[in-house]
Design a protein around this motif. Structure first.
Motif, PDB file in Angstrom:
ATOM      1  N   GLN A 269       1.127  -0.812   0.527  1.00 37.30           N
ATOM      2  CA  GLN A 269      -0.534  -0.285  -0.243  1.00 37.30           C
ATOM      3  C   GLN A 269       0.853   1.223  -0.033  1.00 37.30           C
TER       4      GLN A 269
ATOM      5  N   TRP B 102      -6.090   0.227  -2.680  1.00 39.00           N
ATOM      6  CA  TRP B 102      -4.545   0.456  -3.926  1.00 39.00           C
ATOM      7  C   TRP B 102      -4.825   1.059  -5.091  1.00 39.00           C
ATOM      8  N   TYR B 103      -5.732   0.506  -6.442  1.00 34.67           N
ATOM      9  CA  TYR B 103      -6.076   0.873  -6.592  1.00 34.67           C
ATOM     10  C   TYR B 103      -6.363   2.452  -7.708  1.00 34.67           C
TER      11      TYR B 103
ATOM     12  N   SER C  46      -3.661   4.732  -6.793  1.00 37.85           N
ATOM     13  CA  SER C  46      -3.199   5.209  -7.387  1.00 37.85           C
ATOM     14  C   SER C  46      -2.124   4.177  -7.864  1.00 37.85           C
ATOM     15  N   THR C  47      -2.657   3.355  -8.042  1.00 44.66           N
ATOM     16  CA  THR C  47      -2.170   2.891  -9.319  1.00 44.66           C
ATOM     17  C   THR C  47      -3.051   3.302 -10.684  1.00 44.66           C
TER      18      THR C  47
ATOM     19  N   CYS D 229      -0.684   6.657 -11.190  1.00 46.20           N
ATOM     20  CA  CYS D 229      -0.253   6.488 -12.295  1.00 46.20           C
ATOM     21  C   CYS D 229       0.447   5.716 -13.386  1.00 46.20           C
TER      22      CYS D 229
ATOM     23  N   ALA E 271       2.683   2.039  -3.376  1.00 47.67           N
ATOM     24  CA  ALA E 271       1.171   2.515  -4.336  1.00 47.67           C
ATOM     25  C   ALA E 271       1.439   3.867  -3.972  1.00 47.67           C
TER      26      ALA E 271
END
Length: 441
Positions: free
Chosen positions: A153, A225-226, A228-229, A232, A156
């Motif tokens: 986490q 977390w997705y 942030s992913t 990015c 990310a």
């Protein structure tokens, strides 16, 4: 060999004629030497603005180090010098390239200004996004080595924060640099003297503010977390679009092809300084480290950026790639030649060196008035700090002269290749000497 040198000279003269720079009325040189007073007058105000910007950045870092994101994800301190260093690696390099283009007349060619500006801005977006991602990965790896564990986490959050900060800061500062250089050219000020200090004055504060803001935002949603992913990934997917604009300009396309080595190497050097910062910023023995690190690093990078930009413009104007003028033939010159001779580069080196102590005293007093770093502000610390700052700039100015000569002799454009190394070295030297100062005290 004679034929090669002659061919290079003829090619370079042709470029100057195209840029309306080497006109008959201006004799054989398009470089007009400046007096110490003129250099000081043009450098002083941007230098002071840069210093106060770095004081603000230091106060900001001293504040945000207590935020949850910085406490729980300490690897962000490894990332700070690398991201702040992008200001030196990209914006100051952009400022140096555009200053040289302005001084040799390329910006005066009809229709060239939009092409040069758009391609250079697209270039730094590509480099900022890619290097921001790599710097975040390096911070994750160094943090894992020191902690012995990895939190996915936090990884990310760190990756999204680094990429978003790098892209946004590069865009804001790039637009500011374009405006400063075009404006200074119109009012008759040498862009070499003002562009890099202004980049420095805004770069640290903007980058740290964005990193603190984006980092805290992503930290709040670290469970998702997705988010942030995906963020990015979106910025990474913008790279191909920026490449389209970059490839329209052949000189910039060449920088895109060959300019990665100094930027990535500089990022790694700055990350080494970041590792020192990560190990010291939370230690009571180093109280005040967060305040003074941006100041000493920023001033050193600011001054050496001015000198490298001026030397590069000087070489572009009076010589051809791979051919050094007679006054700069020495591969490893004696320090006396760099600081004590009558040459134009020695004159600017002396002016910049004389600004170090008065400038730092003023900035330290400003920190004192803002009630920052009080535990460290003793007479002994101030003396050691000023000695460290002077030593840092002495080393940087000497290395700048040697490095620019070497790169010019090798046919590399110093505007692109020298400043990233110099500013990264300034970060490492500044952080190391500042840590040593705390240890001595």
């Amino acid at each position: 060999m004679v034929f090669t040198n002659l061919e290079l000279e003829l090619r370079y003269v042709g470029q100057k004629l195209q840029g309306f720079t080497c006109k008959l009325t201006r004799s054989t040189s398009c470089y007009l030497p400046e007096s110490s007073a003129r250099i000081t007058a043009q450098v002083l105000l941007p230098y002071l603005l840069a210093g106060f910007g770095m004081v603000a950045a230091g106060m900001l870092m001293d504040t945000v180090k207590h935020w949850d994101m910085f406490k729980e994800t300490s690897e962000v301190f490894i990332l700070v010098p690398a991201l702040v260093g992008l200001k030196g690696n990209l914006e100051m390099t952009l400022a140096s390239r555009l200053s040289t283009a302005a001084n040799i007349g390329l910006l005066d060619i009809p229709g060239q200004l939009p092409l040069i500006v758009s391609s250079n801005l697209a270039l730094i977006q590509v480099q900022a996004t890619a290097v921001g991602f790599l710097a975040s990965l390096v911070a994750v790896m160094l943090g894992a080595l020191s902690k012995g564990k990895v939190d996915l986490q936090q990884v990310a959050v760190l990756l999204a924060s680094g990429v978003t900060t790098a892209f946004t800061a590069a865009l804001i500062l790039g637009l500011v640099m374009v405006g400063v250089i075009i404006g200074s050219r119109k009012v008759g000020i040498n862009p070499d003297n003002v562009a890099t200090p202004i980049a420095a004055s805004l770069g640290d504060l903007i980058t740290l503010s964005l990193l603190a803001g984006f980092g805290s935002l992503f930290h709040q949603f670290k469970e998702l977390w997705y988010v942030s992913t995906v963020t990015c990934a979106i910025f990474l997917l913008l790279i191909p679009l920026c490449l389209v604009f970059t490839r329209r300009n052949p000189p910039v396309r060449e920088v895109l092809r060959s300019g990665w080595q100094p930027v990535i190497a500089a990022m790694l050097i700055s990350s080494a300084g970041g590792l020192i910062l990560d190990q010291t910023v939370s230690d009571p023995q180093f109280e005040g480290m967060a305040v003074f690190t941006p100041i000493i690093n920023g001033i050193g990078g600011n001054l050496v950026g001015i000198q490298a930009s001026r030397i590069s413009t000087y070489l572009h104007c009076i010589s051809a790639p791979k051919i050094l003028p007679p006054s700069m033939k020495a591969r490893c010159p004696h320090p006396g030649m760099i600081f004590c001779s009558s040459g134009v580069n020695a004159t600017s080196a002396r002016v910049l060196l004389l600004l170090v102590i008065p400038g730092h005293i003023l900035f330290l007093y400003t920190v004192y008035l803002l009630q920052g770093g009080h535990a460290a502000m003793t007479p002994a610390f101030i003396c050691c700090y000023l000695l460290a700052a002077m030593l840092q700039v002495l080393i940087l100015l000497y290395v700048a002269d040697v490095l620019v000569r070497l790169m010019w002799r090798c046919g590399l454009d110093p505007d692109t290749f020298s400043i990233p190394y110099l500013t990264a070295l300034g970060d490492l030297l500044g952080t190391s000497l500042l840590a040593l100062t705390f240890i001595v005290i």
